[in-house]
Design an enzyme around this catalytic site. Structure first.
Site, PDB file in Angstrom:
ATOM      1  N   GLU A 160      -8.231 -20.539 -44.157  1.00  0.00           N
ATOM      2  CA  GLU A 160      -8.742 -21.089 -45.539  1.00  0.00           C
ATOM      3  C   GLU A 160      -9.913 -22.136 -45.533  1.00  0.00           C
ATOM      4  OE1 GLU A 160      -7.787 -20.205 -48.891  1.00  0.00           O
ATOM      5  OE2 GLU A 160      -6.823 -18.478 -47.596  1.00  0.00           O
ATOM      6  N   CYS A 209       1.619 -12.570 -40.991  1.00  0.00           N
ATOM      7  CA  CYS A 209       0.828 -13.161 -42.235  1.00  0.00           C
ATOM      8  C   CYS A 209      -0.532 -12.483 -42.197  1.00  0.00           C
ATOM      9  CB  CYS A 209       0.686 -14.757 -41.562  1.00  0.00           C
ATOM     10  SG  CYS A 209      -0.415 -15.625 -42.970  1.00  0.00           S
ATOM     11  N   THR A 210      -0.899 -12.322 -43.447  1.00  0.00           N
ATOM     12  CA  THR A 210      -2.103 -11.494 -43.657  1.00  0.00           C
ATOM     13  C   THR A 210      -3.531 -12.358 -43.278  1.00  0.00           C
ATOM     14  OG1 THR A 210      -1.994 -12.029 -45.997  1.00  0.00           O
ATOM     15  CG2 THR A 210      -1.021  -9.852 -45.251  1.00  0.00           C
ATOM     16  N   HIS A 211      -3.163 -13.556 -43.013  1.00  0.00           N
ATOM     17  CA  HIS A 211      -4.351 -14.387 -42.842  1.00  0.00           C
ATOM     18  C   HIS A 211      -4.724 -14.347 -41.291  1.00  0.00           C
ATOM     19  CE1 HIS A 211      -3.920 -16.551 -46.501  1.00  0.00           C
ATOM     20  NE2 HIS A 211      -5.119 -17.337 -46.072  1.00  0.00           N
ATOM     21  N   TYR A 229       0.346 -21.275 -48.938  1.00  0.00           N
ATOM     22  CA  TYR A 229       1.684 -20.967 -49.564  1.00  0.00           C
ATOM     23  C   TYR A 229       2.942 -21.223 -48.390  1.00  0.00           C
ATOM     24  CZ  TYR A 229       0.384 -18.842 -53.862  1.00  0.00           C
ATOM     25  OH  TYR A 229      -0.066 -18.507 -55.387  1.00  0.00           O
ATOM     26  N   GLY A 230       2.473 -21.365 -47.126  1.00  0.00           N
ATOM     27  CA  GLY A 230       3.439 -20.904 -46.049  1.00  0.00           C
ATOM     28  C   GLY A 230       4.411 -22.200 -45.980  1.00  0.00           C
ATOM     29  N   ASP A 261      -2.725 -12.487 -52.875  1.00  0.00           N
ATOM     30  CA  ASP A 261      -2.462 -13.268 -51.735  1.00  0.00           C
ATOM     31  C   ASP A 261      -2.853 -14.702 -52.059  1.00  0.00           C
ATOM     32  OD1 ASP A 261      -1.813 -13.787 -49.034  1.00  0.00           O
ATOM     33  OD2 ASP A 261      -3.900 -14.386 -48.433  1.00  0.00           O
ATOM     34  N   SER A 262      -2.325 -15.544 -51.135  1.00  0.00           N
ATOM     35  CA  SER A 262      -2.419 -16.948 -51.709  1.00  0.00           C
ATOM     36  C   SER A 262      -4.039 -17.498 -51.331  1.00  0.00           C
ATOM     37  CB  SER A 262      -1.530 -17.829 -50.501  1.00  0.00           C
ATOM     38  OG  SER A 262      -2.101 -17.429 -49.252  1.00  0.00           O
ATOM     39  N   CYS A 320       0.815 -10.642 -49.121  1.00  0.00           N
ATOM     40  CA  CYS A 320       1.283 -11.954 -48.616  1.00  0.00           C
ATOM     41  C   CYS A 320       2.684 -11.851 -48.076  1.00  0.00           C
ATOM     42  CB  CYS A 320       0.963 -13.001 -49.623  1.00  0.00           C
ATOM     43  SG  CYS A 320       1.476 -14.620 -49.230  1.00  0.00           S
TER      44      CYS A 320
HETATM   45  N1  DGL Z   1      -1.224 -14.777 -46.116  1.00  0.00           N
HETATM   46  C1  DGL Z   1      -0.018 -15.385 -46.686  1.00  0.00           C
HETATM   47  C2  DGL Z   1       1.038 -14.735 -45.682  1.00  0.00           C
HETATM   48  O1  DGL Z   1       0.951 -13.456 -45.616  1.00  0.00           O
HETATM   49  C3  DGL Z   1       0.282 -16.747 -46.773  1.00  0.00           C
HETATM   50  C4  DGL Z   1      -0.550 -17.765 -45.800  1.00  0.00           C
HETATM   51  C5  DGL Z   1      -0.342 -19.157 -46.672  1.00  0.00           C
HETATM   52  O2  DGL Z   1      -0.691 -19.191 -47.708  1.00  0.00           O
HETATM   53  O3  DGL Z   1       0.120 -19.873 -45.913  1.00  0.00           O
HETATM   54  O4  DGL Z   1       2.154 -15.112 -45.308  1.00  0.00           O
END
Ligand code: DGL
Length: 282
Positions: free
Chosen positions: A166, A200-202, A50-51, A18-19, A81
Site C-alpha cells: 500500500e 493475501c491478494t497483496h 484490513y489485516g 479489496d482493501s 480479499c
Molecule cells: N488483500 C487482502 C487480503 O487478501 C487484505 C490485506 C490487508 O488489507 O491487510 O487479505
C-alpha cells in the site's frame, strides 16, 4: 446492511473488491481469462490494511463496499480479499443478502484457492502466509480439512506485507527484512512444508522477493488463476447470473484514496493506463 431500495435491476459489471491494491492481482487473472465482461473494481485504499482490524470493522467496511457495488449495478461481487472473505463473507451471505435481492451473489476466494491444493502438495504439509485476520480466523485450515483431511496446515501472519504494498515500498530493500523473517518463521514451524499458499491478494506483488527466500523445491501458490477458473465455472453453471453480467469489455476502477495515486500504481502493475475515480464508502 440496512435494506437497500431501488437497486438497479438491469445487467451490470462484475464487482471486484479489496482493501486496496491486492485485488488487482485477482482482477488481472479474471480479466485475462474473461476479457469480454465488464468489471467494476473498488479498492478501499484509504482504510487499508484490513489485516489487523477486528471482525466487526472488516464486516462493516466490506458490506459498505458490497452495497456500493450493488448500487452501481453489479449482481455478482467477488471479495478479492482473503481477510474480507474470512471475516465478512459468511455474514454477508447469510444475514444481508436475503434482505437485499435474492438474485445477487457475493463470492469469496478462499474456497477456490484450496480446491487445487490436494494435487500440488506431495509431502501433505502446506504453509499459509496471510494477514493476521485471515490466520486467526483459521479459515484456511478449516477449508482444507473439509476437502483434504490428510493435509497438515501451518499458518504465519505477515503483519507488514500488505502495508509495504500500500505504501509502494515493496520494491525497496527494507521489504526484504520482513519477507525473509516471516518465511523463515513459517518454515521453522514445519520444515516439511512443500507448498506455500500466498493467502493475501497483496502478496503476489511481492513475488520476486518472496521467491528469493523460499527454498528450491517449495511451491509458491498464488490465487489469481484458480479464482479466475472458478468464476468461469460458476458463470457456466449459473447462466441466469451470466445473463446479468454485461459484456462490453470495459473495466472501471474506484478508490477511497487519492485517484491519481491509484491510477499510477494500478497502471504500473497492470501494464496499461487505467482511469480511477475517488469514491466514499458509507
Ligand atoms: N488483500 C487482502 C487480503 O487478501 C487484505 C490485506 C490487508 O488489507 O491487510 O487479505
Amino acid at each position: 446492511m440496512s435494506k437497500i431500495y431501488h437497486l438497479p435491476s438491469g445487467p451490470g459489471p462484475i464487482g471486484i473488491f479489496d482493501s486496496g491494491y491486492g485485488g488487482l492481482t485477482i482482477y488481472r487473472e479474471i480479466h485475462r481469462l474473461m476479457p469480454e465482461y465488464d468489471y467494476l473494481y473498488v479498492g478501499d485504499n484509504a482504510r487499508a490494511p484490513y489485516g489487523t482490524r477486528s471482525f466487526d470493522v472488516v464486516y462493516e467496511f466490506t458490506r459498505q463496499a458490497v452495497n456500493y457495488l450493488f448500487q452501481s449495478g453489479c449482481h455478482l461481487v467477488i471479495l478479492a480479499c482473503n481477510t474480507a472473505s474470512a471475516k465478512a463473507l459468511r455474514s454477508i451471505q447469510q444475514l444481508d443478502l436475503p434482505t437485499l435481492d435474492a438474485r445477487r451473489r457475493v463470492l469469496g476466494i478462499i474456497r477456490p484457492t484450496v480446491e487445487c491444493i490436494g494435487d500440488i502438495t506431495k509431502s501433505r504439509h502446506v504453509g499459509v502466509l496471510a494477514t493476521e485476520g485471515t490466520i486467526k480466523s483459521m479459515s484456511y485450515p478449516l477449508e482444507i480439512r473439509k476437502l483434504f483431511p490428510d493435509i497438515k496446515v501451518t499458518g504465519e501472519a505477515c503483519p507488514m506485507w500488505a502495508s509495504l504494498v500500500e505504501a509502494n515500498e515493496h520494491h525497496n530493500p527494507g521489504a526484504d527484512y520482513f519477507i525473509e523473517r516471516d518465511i523463515y518463521r513459517l518454515l521453522d514451524k514445519d520444515p516439511l512444508i512443500d507448498t506455500i499458499i500466498l493467502g493475501c491478494t497483496h502478496y503476489p506483488l511481492l513475488l520476486e522477493k518472496i521467491r528469493k527466500y523460499v527454498p528450491a523445491g517449495v511451491e509458491v501458490l498464488t490465487q489469481g488463476t484458480a479464482v479466475a477458473h472458478s468464476l468461469r465455472n460458476y458463470l457456466d453453471r449459473h447462466t441466469e447470473m451470466d445473463a446479468l453480467c454485461t459484456k462490453g469489455e470495459n473495466s472501471a476502477f474506484c478508490t477511497t484514496e487519492a485517484d491519481d495515486r491509484f491510477r499510477e500504481q494500478a497502471s504500473r502493475f497492470l501494464n496499461h493506463p487505467i482511469r480511477a475515480n475517488k469514491i466514499t464508502l458509507i
